[in-house]
Enzyme design. Structure first.
Site, mmCIF file in Angstrom:
data_model
loop_
_atom_site.group_PDB
_atom_site.id
_atom_site.type_symbol
_atom_site.label_atom_id
_atom_site.label_comp_id
_atom_site.label_asym_id
_atom_site.label_seq_id
_atom_site.Cartn_x
_atom_site.Cartn_y
_atom_site.Cartn_z
ATOM 1 N N ARG A 70 0.861 -1.174 0.000
ATOM 2 C CA ARG A 70 0.000 0.000 0.000
ATOM 3 C C ARG A 70 0.898 1.224 0.000
ATOM 4 O O ARG A 70 1.931 1.238 0.691
ATOM 5 C CB ARG A 70 -0.901 0.034 1.244
ATOM 6 C CG ARG A 70 -2.089 -0.922 1.213
ATOM 7 C CD ARG A 70 -3.147 -0.539 0.168
ATOM 8 N NE ARG A 70 -4.288 -1.449 0.163
ATOM 9 C CZ ARG A 70 -4.390 -2.556 -0.576
ATOM 10 N NH1 ARG A 70 -3.402 -2.896 -1.386
ATOM 11 N NH2 ARG A 70 -5.468 -3.307 -0.522
ATOM 12 N N GLU A 111 -4.360 7.577 -4.904
ATOM 13 C CA GLU A 111 -4.707 6.805 -6.107
ATOM 14 C C GLU A 111 -6.048 7.293 -6.645
ATOM 15 O O GLU A 111 -6.969 7.499 -5.858
ATOM 16 C CB GLU A 111 -4.784 5.309 -5.775
ATOM 17 C CG GLU A 111 -3.426 4.726 -5.404
ATOM 18 C CD GLU A 111 -3.441 3.214 -5.156
ATOM 19 O OE1 GLU A 111 -4.485 2.570 -5.389
ATOM 20 O OE2 GLU A 111 -2.418 2.685 -4.734
ATOM 21 N N HIS A 140 -1.616 0.089 -9.699
ATOM 22 C CA HIS A 140 -2.218 -0.866 -8.745
ATOM 23 C C HIS A 140 -2.786 -2.094 -9.457
ATOM 24 O O HIS A 140 -3.998 -2.354 -9.406
ATOM 25 C CB HIS A 140 -3.305 -0.180 -7.898
ATOM 26 C CG HIS A 140 -3.534 -0.873 -6.579
ATOM 27 N ND1 HIS A 140 -3.875 -0.214 -5.431
ATOM 28 C CD2 HIS A 140 -3.454 -2.192 -6.239
ATOM 29 C CE1 HIS A 140 -4.010 -1.082 -4.430
ATOM 30 N NE2 HIS A 140 -3.758 -2.305 -4.913
HETATM 31 P P1 NAP Z 1 -0.329 -11.600 4.823
HETATM 32 O O1 NAP Z 1 -0.191 -13.031 4.420
HETATM 33 O O2 NAP Z 1 -1.237 -11.257 5.950
HETATM 34 O O3 NAP Z 1 1.149 -11.038 5.119
HETATM 35 C C1 NAP Z 1 1.382 -9.811 5.692
HETATM 36 C C2 NAP Z 1 2.646 -9.900 6.544
HETATM 37 O O4 NAP Z 1 2.920 -8.598 7.063
HETATM 38 C C3 NAP Z 1 2.498 -10.844 7.739
HETATM 39 O O5 NAP Z 1 3.385 -11.934 7.605
HETATM 40 C C4 NAP Z 1 2.762 -9.977 8.968
HETATM 41 O O6 NAP Z 1 3.632 -10.633 9.879
HETATM 42 C C5 NAP Z 1 3.415 -8.727 8.395
HETATM 43 N N1 NAP Z 1 3.043 -7.548 9.180
HETATM 44 C C6 NAP Z 1 1.794 -7.149 9.556
HETATM 45 N N2 NAP Z 1 1.866 -6.055 10.320
HETATM 46 C C7 NAP Z 1 3.177 -5.761 10.437
HETATM 47 C C8 NAP Z 1 3.886 -4.755 11.143
HETATM 48 N N3 NAP Z 1 3.247 -3.848 11.880
HETATM 49 N N4 NAP Z 1 5.227 -4.738 11.029
HETATM 50 C C9 NAP Z 1 5.885 -5.666 10.321
HETATM 51 N N5 NAP Z 1 5.270 -6.659 9.639
HETATM 52 C C10 NAP Z 1 3.934 -6.701 9.705
HETATM 53 O O7 NAP Z 1 -0.811 -10.714 3.591
HETATM 54 P P2 NAP Z 1 -0.573 -10.956 2.028
HETATM 55 O O8 NAP Z 1 -1.663 -11.792 1.481
HETATM 56 O O9 NAP Z 1 0.834 -11.354 1.815
HETATM 57 O O10 NAP Z 1 -0.825 -9.457 1.493
HETATM 58 C C11 NAP Z 1 -0.016 -8.385 1.951
HETATM 59 C C12 NAP Z 1 -0.556 -7.049 1.490
HETATM 60 O O11 NAP Z 1 -0.308 -6.871 0.096
HETATM 61 C C13 NAP Z 1 -2.074 -6.868 1.600
HETATM 62 O O12 NAP Z 1 -2.459 -6.463 2.904
HETATM 63 C C14 NAP Z 1 -2.381 -5.808 0.559
HETATM 64 O O13 NAP Z 1 -2.387 -4.517 1.156
HETATM 65 C C15 NAP Z 1 -1.221 -5.918 -0.418
HETATM 66 N N6 NAP Z 1 -1.656 -6.375 -1.769
HETATM 67 C C16 NAP Z 1 -1.509 -5.541 -2.833
HETATM 68 C C17 NAP Z 1 -1.852 -5.973 -4.098
HETATM 69 C C18 NAP Z 1 -1.686 -5.090 -5.293
HETATM 70 O O14 NAP Z 1 -2.523 -5.121 -6.178
HETATM 71 N N7 NAP Z 1 -0.625 -4.322 -5.400
HETATM 72 C C19 NAP Z 1 -2.384 -7.258 -4.281
HETATM 73 C C20 NAP Z 1 -2.522 -8.079 -3.172
HETATM 74 C C21 NAP Z 1 -2.148 -7.622 -1.909
HETATM 75 P P3 NAP Z 1 3.576 -10.296 11.471
HETATM 76 O O15 NAP Z 1 2.146 -10.432 11.887
HETATM 77 O O16 NAP Z 1 4.483 -11.302 12.063
HETATM 78 O O17 NAP Z 1 4.088 -8.914 11.620
HETATM 79 C C1 GLV Z 2 -5.106 -5.406 -3.686
HETATM 80 O O1 GLV Z 2 -4.476 -4.410 -3.527
HETATM 81 C C2 GLV Z 2 -5.489 -6.277 -2.622
HETATM 82 O O2 GLV Z 2 -5.278 -5.928 -1.452
HETATM 83 O O3 GLV Z 2 -6.034 -7.354 -2.943
#
Ligand code: NAP
Ligand code: GLV
Ligand code: GLV
Length: 337
Positions: free
Chosen positions: A242, A271, A290
């Site tokens: 983000r 955005e 995005h």
């Molecule tokens: P996820 O599996 O929940 O992974 C997020 C990781 O971030 C967790 O392992 C967590 O570990 C860590 N985290 C959370 N809070 C934190 C903090 N305060 N400090 C340090 N680390 C922290 O999520 P995901 O499925 O990989 O997705 C991640 C993010 O990508 C989404 O939330 C979304 O915003 C973004 N995204 C963007 C797109 C796009 O189109 N560009 C697409 C998909 C997702 P800990 O709890 O151990 O800290």
């Molecule tokens: C996209 O940004 C998502 O969080 O799925």
């Protein structure tokens, strides 16, 4: 009587078809989001909402949502939703994790490689005739970029997407550092070939830094001036999480003044990114709108997951991707129409 759901944008058909077996569906057909007034009005009339990350589901909206029982977000991130308040109001919140992991990890790699090897700049160079005007053809010093293979990759947020990025890094024989709040089990660390370090160490030692944390109060501006100044002047920063995880003003200065070498960004604090924004004026940044999860396959699967969440709730079951588990203490799943 079927419950009513408002879907704030046209989704892939496979999902809508499934939803309409259980719900009376109204879709906002335009390309642009429903204006706030429309959303505020619609929310008074519906039992369920399919939201996008461009829809603000805040207190004002939830206060009007007297019938609303579930918000099914078409994304994995849900920082646009006031989840705590929704929970207190007994509103279920679901998301679409997993199915977009690979697509987003692939895009992070596309940005990393494009920024390192100046792919976008080089395309422009050819397309606009600069290559022809040099009159040289292949040249030993033309368009030199940064080597990727064998370098150190720092992953901030080693969750689903962070781990998928790490798995891809193996092919590039990279050393992997990661930071998040909780350390992964040692066996998984071994499998990923990743070493747990604190954030400052990750920033100091990495040649590439890629961000995969959700946007929360804690991660807002997690990478600001102090952090950017810790990075190597040859380092490349990639963000597909983000925009607001990075302090944009500090990043613009970092890129202009050479605290870091380049960046690849899919997400922005604002955005859509307005034309003329300082980031668009810089040559050492690759920008995408995005599109992390934007593949035909993934968007179809996300729509199916949204449908599964809505259908489970309708049947009185706990939706498979419930974000606010505590809501179960406030109200059981299912409609009482
Ligand atoms: P996820 O599996 O929940 O992974 C997020 C990781 O971030 C967790 O392992 C967590 O570990 C860590 N985290 C959370 N809070 C934190 C903090 N305060 N400090 C340090 N680390 C922290 O999520 P995901 O499925 O990989 O997705 C991640 C993010 O990508 C989404 O939330 C979304 O915003 C973004 N995204 C963007 C797109 C796009 O189109 N560009 C697409 C998909 C997702 P800990 O709890 O151990 O800290
Ligand atoms: C996209 O940004 C998502 O969080 O799925
Ligand atoms: C480059 O094209 C080479 O052959 O080295």
């Amino acid at each position: 009587m079927k419950p009513r759901v408002f879907v704030t944008r046209q989704l892939p058909q496979e999902g809508l078809k499934l939803i309409s077996e259980y719900y009376e569906v109204e879709v906002w057909e335009r390309y642009t989001p429903p204006p706030r007034e429309v959303l505020l009005k619609k929310i008074e009339e519906v039992d369920a909402l399919v939201s996008l990350l461009t829809d603000k589901v805040d207190r004002e909206l939830l206060d009007r949502a007297t019938r609303l029982r579930i918000v099914a977000q078409y994304a994995v991130g849900y920082d646009n939703i006031d989840v705590e308040y929704a929970t207190r109001r007994g509103v279920y919140v679901t998301n679409t994790p997993g199915v977009l992991t690979d697509a987003t990890a692939d895009l992070a790699w596309a940005l990393l490689l494009a920024a390192a090897r100046r792919v976008v700049e080089a395309d422009k160079f050819v397309r606009e005739g600069e290559y022809w005007r040099t009159g040289t053809g292949w040249h030993p010093m033309m368009m030199l970029g940064y080597h990727v293979t064998g370098k150190t990759l720092g992953i901030i947020g080693m969750g689903r997407i962070g781990q998928a990025v790490a798995r891809r890094a193996k092919g590039f024989e990279m050393k992997i550092l990661y930071y998040q709040r909780h350390r992964l089990p040692e066996e998984l660390e071994r499998e990923l070939g990743a070493k747990y370090v604190d954030l400052d160490t990750l920033l100091r030692e990495s040649d590439f830094v890629t961000i995969h944390v959700p946007l929360t109060k804690e991660t807002y501006h997690m990478v600001g001036e102090r952090q950017l100044r810790l990075m190597k002047p040859t380092a490349i920063l990639v963000n597909t999480a983000r925009g607001a995880v990075i302090d944009t003003d500090a990043l613009v200065r970092a890129l202009k003044e050479g605290w870091i070498a380049a960046a690849g960004l899919d997400v922005f604090e604002e955005e859509p990114l307005p034309p003329g924004h300082p980031l668009t004026q810089l040559g050492n940044v690759v920008l995408t709108p995005h599109i992390g999860s934007a593949t035909h396959e993934t968007r179809g699967k996300m729509a199916e997951i949204v449908a599964q969440n809505l259908i489970a709730f309708c049947k009185g079951e706990v939706p498979p991707n419930l974000v606010n588990k505590e809501v179960l203490n406030y109200s059981p799943p299912g409609f009482r129409l």
